[in-house]
Write a protein that holds these residues in place. Structure first.
Motif, short mmCIF file in Angstrom:
data_model
loop_
_atom_site.label_atom_id
_atom_site.label_comp_id
_atom_site.label_asym_id
_atom_site.label_seq_id
_atom_site.Cartn_x
_atom_site.Cartn_y
_atom_site.Cartn_z
N GLY A 1 5.46 4.93 4.67
CA GLY A 1 5.13 5.11 6.07
C GLY A 1 6.32 5.44 6.95
O GLY A 1 7.47 5.17 6.60
N HIS B 1 -2.38 0.51 8.80
CA HIS B 1 -1.97 -0.47 7.79
C HIS B 1 -0.94 -1.46 8.37
O HIS B 1 -0.98 -2.65 8.06
CB HIS B 1 -1.40 0.24 6.56
CG HIS B 1 -2.45 0.84 5.71
ND1 HIS B 1 -2.66 0.47 4.41
CD2 HIS B 1 -3.38 1.81 5.95
CE1 HIS B 1 -3.66 1.16 3.89
NE2 HIS B 1 -4.11 1.99 4.83
N GLU C 1 0.68 3.68 1.93
CA GLU C 1 0.92 4.02 3.33
C GLU C 1 2.08 3.21 3.91
O GLU C 1 2.87 3.73 4.70
CB GLU C 1 -0.35 3.79 4.17
CG GLU C 1 -1.46 4.77 3.89
CD GLU C 1 -2.24 4.48 2.62
OE1 GLU C 1 -3.03 5.33 2.21
OE2 GLU C 1 -2.05 3.40 2.02
N THR D 1 0.87 -1.18 0.00
CA THR D 1 0.00 0.00 0.00
C THR D 1 0.90 1.23 0.00
O THR D 1 2.04 1.16 0.50
CB THR D 1 -0.93 0.07 1.24
OG1 THR D 1 -0.14 0.28 2.41
CG2 THR D 1 -1.77 -1.18 1.40
N THR E 1 -2.51 6.76 9.41
CA THR E 1 -2.95 5.70 8.52
C THR E 1 -1.90 4.61 8.39
O THR E 1 -2.24 3.42 8.31
CB THR E 1 -3.27 6.28 7.13
OG1 THR E 1 -4.16 7.38 7.30
CG2 THR E 1 -3.94 5.27 6.23
N ASP E 2 -0.62 4.99 8.39
CA ASP E 2 0.43 3.97 8.27
C ASP E 2 0.45 3.05 9.50
O ASP E 2 0.77 1.87 9.40
CB ASP E 2 1.80 4.58 8.00
CG ASP E 2 2.20 5.65 8.99
OD1 ASP E 2 1.40 6.03 9.86
OD2 ASP E 2 3.34 6.15 8.88
#
Length: 192
Positions: free
Chosen positions: A29, A104, A25, A23, A100-101
């Protein structure tokens, strides 16, 4: 698998996920966000065992789950993963600054726990409430802890040896196959 094994395997899985850029992210990240997320979630499925690391810390959660589902029951399934993602997305207040990271990385950590437990002879009920257990019994016997470490190191080595920016998309590989475009169009028209 032991708690140490889950922690090592989750970090190895995160490194692999980062290299594969699963992803955006994860690919971009912040490791200060992702490491705590993957480590926490790698222990989370064992909340159903009161003697586990998180089970001892949160007995008020662990004991009821253990009585309802037993160890390696609901929390070791795809259903638990999906429910967790939905609850996290809908029940966490929007004003909480959760990166968000981090989220994930938690998903990677949870999945790494499921995969790691699949490597034991007991396996996991991946499709719970169905009782079918999925396993690839690689980790067994007295040397189990060494094998856990070896697998984690192997995943890290594979991640490091992967070419930078390798495409994890299957369409990239299908585009390189020597298919004639007209033949594919004819096949697609047959099924319309």
């Amino acid at each position: 698998m032991t708690a140490e094994g889950h922690l090592l395997f989750s970090v190895a899985s995160l490194i692999l996920a980062h290299q594969l850029e699963i992803t955006p992210e994860i690919a971009q990240g912040d490791w200060l966000h992702m490491l705590p997320g993957v480590l926490l979630a790698s222990l989370l499925p064992d909340i159903d065992h009161p003697s586990s690391t998180l089970g001892r810390l949160f007995r008020f959660i662990s004991i009821p789950i253990a009585k309802l589902c037993g160890h390696r029951g609901f929390t070791h399934s795809l259903l638990a993963l999906i429910v967790g993602i939905i609850l996290f997305q809908t029940e966490i207040p929007s004003d909480w600054p959760i990166p968000t990271d981090f989220v994930h990385a938690m998903i990677v950590g949870y999945i790494s726990h499921l995969i790691a437990d699949m490597l034991t002879p007991a396996g996991i009920p991946l499709l719970w409430p169905l009782r079918t257990r999925f396993c690839i019994p690689v980790l067994r016997g007295k040397e189990r802890k060494k094998a856990e470490r070896f697998i984690a190191v192997l995943v890290v080595v594979i991640a490091i040896l992967l070419p930078q920016h390798i495409s994890s998309s299957l369409t990239h590989y299908f585009d390189k196959l020597p298919f004639d475009k007209l033949q594919i169009d004819k096949l697609q028209n047959l099924y319309k």
